[in-house]
Design an enzyme around this catalytic site. Structure first.
Site, PDB file in Angstrom:
ATOM      1  N   SER A 438      19.256  -0.160  44.221  1.00  0.00           N
ATOM      2  CA  SER A 438      18.101  -0.928  43.762  1.00  0.00           C
ATOM      3  C   SER A 438      17.483  -0.286  42.518  1.00  0.00           C
ATOM      4  O   SER A 438      17.106  -0.985  41.565  1.00  0.00           O
ATOM      5  CB  SER A 438      17.062  -1.021  44.883  1.00  0.00           C
ATOM      6  N   VAL A 441      19.648  -1.024  39.427  1.00  0.00           N
ATOM      7  CA  VAL A 441      19.499  -2.402  38.943  1.00  0.00           C
ATOM      8  C   VAL A 441      18.206  -2.535  38.137  1.00  0.00           C
ATOM      9  O   VAL A 441      18.182  -3.151  37.061  1.00  0.00           O
ATOM     10  CB  VAL A 441      19.517  -3.396  40.112  1.00  0.00           C
ATOM     11  N   HIS A 442      17.117  -1.944  38.635  1.00  0.00           N
ATOM     12  CA  HIS A 442      15.860  -1.963  37.885  1.00  0.00           C
ATOM     13  C   HIS A 442      16.011  -1.224  36.552  1.00  0.00           C
ATOM     14  O   HIS A 442      15.464  -1.653  35.527  1.00  0.00           O
ATOM     15  CB  HIS A 442      14.736  -1.333  38.709  1.00  0.00           C
ATOM     16  N   GLU A 443      16.737  -0.121  36.561  1.00  0.00           N
ATOM     17  CA  GLU A 443      16.973   0.630  35.331  1.00  0.00           C
ATOM     18  C   GLU A 443      17.775  -0.202  34.334  1.00  0.00           C
ATOM     19  O   GLU A 443      17.530  -0.157  33.123  1.00  0.00           O
ATOM     20  CB  GLU A 443      17.715   1.933  35.645  1.00  0.00           C
ATOM     21  N   MET A 446      15.418  -2.566  32.597  1.00  0.00           N
ATOM     22  CA  MET A 446      14.601  -1.866  31.612  1.00  0.00           C
ATOM     23  C   MET A 446      15.431  -1.471  30.385  1.00  0.00           C
ATOM     24  O   MET A 446      14.945  -1.526  29.252  1.00  0.00           O
ATOM     25  CB  MET A 446      13.979  -0.622  32.242  1.00  0.00           C
TER      26      MET A 446
END
Length: 505
Positions: A438, A441-443, A446
């Site tokens: 998770s 995926v957020h990285e 960004m």
């Protein structure tokens, strides 16, 4: 990731859940439909056990869908409470803020709107629309792959690897276009988030239907064996009761497989149609199932209500960004030294905390109460449990489960359970794998938005692990108000910190 496990999550009517072990494949002997003799039983059983038992998991009921409404749906009588007035006050307060901001801007400049974001929205709009359309149409590859699997291609030895290669190519192509083409940060965020949604949908569709295809082929084999046993003379058995027992075992296993292949009167491969795939792309669920609960009709007034609400939320978010977020960023940012940036960072965090948490709440409402509700109504999708009362969370693990139920269901089935079975991980290790994935995926989002690879998001999200341990301590366990206050403090300071480190460094 392989879809193998022998665990499933069962959800009760009261919302409770437990993970239980349930065997998928019967340990009973199987029969060779072409040339059955009792002497071949042991050899055939070993072969079938090696090809089925070690590579399959019972995923058909690890996520259950049932009719439900969202907490903020005004048509939901179950969630009407004495605090509804505060919900109304929240929107009146935001409306007052909008009026004040627009008139102040008009008084200072002679214009109600600055237009900076409008220019961003308009840039490369057709290229963005074409990319998004191609991305949606290309996902039909998964449907044709499953048709090939049904017609004879082995999912476990061939189809699974083709699917993983396709998903890798799919993601790499979108990342390349987002990185190389000069898209604005808003456009990059939209396309990458949609790409992640499409990837999760394709993965769930392929894994589940691949699993059902193996069950279906298994059932065909058992049916042939049963037909052979019917024709066999009782002399091939020690006695007639042994033959009857054998037939009963086969019928029992066939019945168990039929139960897994059927849901609400639909039996695989009846659901393997292009219309079913398109319907799945439209329903607001990241986990595929043979059938979903449906409402009786489409309420067009509700669709109009959510359309207006979505446009209103989007306008509010644009106003918040343009008038309260962008002005915080220094115009001479490129000329500032690292020391100057560090000195300004605490003040910028204070200025950004309230606008960003407001933006966070608006994003939540836009996504789960407007967009997902809009698609749910058009597809008559009845399970609208898109979130739980995450605002009452006392820890971030509780928040992760409650604030985004569709993603939680996907991670539960296709990451957590698969990690336990395929990688033979313990539950704690599988939880960590899910958490790290998770974060990555957020990285990725960004990185595509800022065109920087810094891993700041991964590092800051890893800090949630000690925060979770603190929130689970005895000190917080029986102090829910304190725990909830600690949660909100972390939520108000974390996002500003993440935004600023990417902007400044």
């Amino acid at each position: 990731m392989s879809a193998v496990t022998d665990e499933c999550r069962l959800e009760g009517n009261d919302g409770s859940a437990q993970v239980v072990r349930r065997p998928l494949v019967s340990r009973k002997p199987t029969k060779d439909a072409r040339d059955f003799t009792p002497e071949k039983e042991a050899r055939l059983n070993d072969k079938m056990a090696a090809s089925f038992s070690a590579t399959r998991r019972k995923m058909s009921r690890d996520v259950k869908f049932k009719p439900a409404n969202t907490a903020f749906d005004r048509h939901n009588q179950e969630h009407n409470s004495s605090f509804h007035g505060f919900f109304t006050l929240f929107w009146i307060g935001l409306g007052t803020l909008v009026v004040k901001t627009l008139f102040q801007h008009w008084r200072a400049t002679g214009h109600f709107f600055g237009g900076r974001l409008a220019v961003m929205y308009a840039l490369n709009i057709w290229d963005l629309a074409a990319t998004d359309a191609i991305m949606v149409v290309a996902s039909v590859f998964c449907y044709f792959l499953q048709v090939a699997v049904l017609r004879g291609v082995s999912w476990e030895t061939t189809g699974w690897y083709i699917q993983q290669a396709w998903q890798t190519l799919y993601l790499a192509t979108i990342i390349y276009r987002s990185w190389v083409y000069e898209w604005q940060w808003i456009q990059s965020v939209v396309i990458i988030l949609h790409c992640c949604v499409m990837l999760m949908k394709q993965h769930s569709y392929a894994q589940y239907l691949g699993y059902l295809s193996e069950l279906y082929k298994r059932r065909q084999t058992l049916a042939k064996h049963l037909e052979v046993v019917h024709k066999l003379d009782a002399l091939k058995y020690n006695n007639m009761s042994e033959k009857n027992s054998h037939e009963t075992e086969l019928l029992t296993e066939i019945k168990e497989i039929d139960d897994e292949l059927t849901l609400d009167g639909v039996t695989y491969p009846q659901n393997l149609t292009l219309s079913n795939f398109v319907d799945y792309l439209l329903v607001p669920s990241l986990v595929y199932d043979i059938s979903y609960p449906r409402t009786e009709r489409i309420r067009w007034s509700f669709v109009l209500e959510k359309t207006v609400a979505a446009l209103g939320c989007f306008g509010l978010m644009s106003m918040m960004v343009e008038h309260y977020m962008l002005p915080i960023i220094p115009l001479n940012l490129d000329l500032m030294t690292s020391r100057q940036k560090l000195e300004e960072m605490p003040w910028m965090m204070l200025d950004m905390a309230f606008p960003l948490i407001s933006l966070y709440l608006l994003f939540f409402y836009l996504t789960f109460e407007c967009i997902l509700q809009w698609f749910a109504e058009l597809t008559r999708f009845a399970d609208r449990n898109f979130y739980n009362d995450w605002w009452n969370s006392i820890s971030f693990d509780e928040f992760a489960r409650d604030w985004n139920v569709p993603v939680h269901r996907f991670l539960l089935r296709h990451v957590y359970h698969s990690s336990i079975s395929a990688l033979q991980l313990r539950k704690e290790q599988a939880t960590l794998v899910t958490f790290v994935l998770s974060s990555l995926v957020h990285e990725l989002v960004m990185a595509c938005m800022t065109k920087k690879i810094r891993l700041y998001f991964v590092f800051i999200q890893m800090l949630q692990i000690p925060i979770i341990m603190i929130s689970r301590s005895k000190f917080f366990r029986h102090r829910t108000t304190l725990g909830n206050s600690f949660f909100w403090f972390s939520l108000m300071t974390g996002p500003p910190l993440i935004c600023l480190v990417y902007i400044l460094f």
